[in-house]
Scaffold this motif. Structure first.
Motif, PDB file in Angstrom:
ATOM      1  N   UNK A  29       3.674 -13.447  39.398  1.00 26.60           N
ATOM      2  CA  UNK A  29       3.809 -14.550  38.451  1.00 26.60           C
ATOM      3  C   UNK A  29       5.283 -14.837  38.189  1.00 26.60           C
ATOM      4  N   UNK A  30       6.050 -13.784  37.989  1.00 21.99           N
ATOM      5  CA  UNK A  30       7.483 -13.928  37.728  1.00 21.99           C
ATOM      6  C   UNK A  30       8.199 -14.579  38.915  1.00 21.99           C
ATOM      7  N   UNK A  31       7.878 -14.126  40.118  1.00 26.72           N
ATOM      8  CA  UNK A  31       8.494 -14.707  41.321  1.00 26.72           C
ATOM      9  C   UNK A  31       8.117 -16.176  41.460  1.00 26.72           C
ATOM     10  N   UNK A  32       6.873 -16.503  41.185  1.00 29.57           N
ATOM     11  CA  UNK A  32       6.432 -17.908  41.253  1.00 29.57           C
ATOM     12  C   UNK A  32       7.250 -18.765  40.287  1.00 29.57           C
ATOM     13  N   UNK A  33       7.346 -18.314  39.022  1.00 27.09           N
ATOM     14  CA  UNK A  33       8.108 -19.080  38.024  1.00 27.09           C
ATOM     15  C   UNK A  33       9.588 -19.170  38.399  1.00 27.09           C
ATOM     16  N   UNK A  34      10.132 -18.103  38.992  1.00 24.42           N
ATOM     17  CA  UNK A  34      11.525 -18.116  39.446  1.00 24.42           C
ATOM     18  C   UNK A  34      11.731 -19.248  40.456  1.00 24.42           C
ATOM     19  N   UNK A  35      10.856 -19.312  41.450  1.00 22.39           N
ATOM     20  CA  UNK A  35      11.028 -20.324  42.493  1.00 22.39           C
ATOM     21  C   UNK A  35      10.722 -21.736  42.004  1.00 22.39           C
ATOM     22  N   UNK A  36       9.820 -21.883  41.040  1.00 19.14           N
ATOM     23  CA  UNK A  36       9.603 -23.191  40.416  1.00 19.14           C
ATOM     24  C   UNK A  36      10.872 -23.635  39.709  1.00 19.14           C
ATOM     25  N   UNK A  37      11.476 -22.721  38.963  1.00 19.39           N
ATOM     26  CA  UNK A  37      12.733 -23.021  38.252  1.00 19.39           C
ATOM     27  C   UNK A  37      13.861 -23.330  39.235  1.00 19.39           C
ATOM     28  N   UNK A  38      13.958 -22.538  40.301  1.00 20.33           N
ATOM     29  CA  UNK A  38      14.983 -22.766  41.321  1.00 20.33           C
ATOM     30  C   UNK A  38      14.808 -24.137  41.971  1.00 20.33           C
TER      31      UNK A  38
END
Length: 162
Positions: A29-38
């Motif tokens: 979940x954290x990685x997904x949100x990271x890449x959405x933000x990126x």
């Protein structure tokens, strides 16, 4: 009877294994949100001013710090409370696994919280024209409490080891 009770209590530690598995899933979940933000940053970089870029990058750093914190808690918690991790090559790649006791883990978690809080406080200062002064003072007071608590925890750990 006492031996059976002891074995049941000892086996109960495995109840924590699914909890650590759940924390591992939270990394996805954290990685997904990271890449959405990126993606958001990259696609809108032309429209951002310097402050917005810095705040966005600080947000990415938050994700990284939280991810590192999760990894520390997952591995150390599993090693300390459930079972040894017998992964080939792990000793060379992750030398800290199995060497972090509960007290050290608590301190690392708290220092991570202080680091994350510091990044948020920096963001508050950068957006200070949009935030009332009393809220800024409240954020600073909270940060000061985190720092003092972290320092006191270090002092108490050193005293307890003497």
């Amino acid at each position: 009877m006492g031996n059976l009770f002891t074995r049941i209590l000892f086996g109960a530690r495995w109840i924590m294994a699914p909890v650590y598995l759940g924390l591992s899933a939270s990394l996805i979940v954290l990685a997904y949100k990271f890449f959405v933000e990126l993606y958001e940053i990259v696609s809108n970089v032309a429209h951002y001013n310097n402050e917005e870029i810095i705040l966005s990058l600080l947000s990415l750093i938050d994700f990284v710090l939280i991810g590192g914190l999760l990894v520390m808690v997952i591995f150390s918690g599993y090693e300390n409370f459930v079972s040894r991790l017998n992964v080939k090559g792990a000793d060379n790649e992750l030398s800290w696994i199995g060497k972090m006791d509960v007290e050290s883990l608590k301190n690392k978690v708290f220092f991570s919280v202080v680091s994350i809080s510091t990044i948020h406080l920096l963001g508050v200062f950068m957006e200070s024209k949009n935030i009332p002064n009393d809220k800024i003072i409240m954020y600073m007071g909270l940060q000061l409490c985190f720092v003092i608590t972290a320092l006191l925890m270090q002092v108490l750990e050193k005293l307890s080891k003497k």
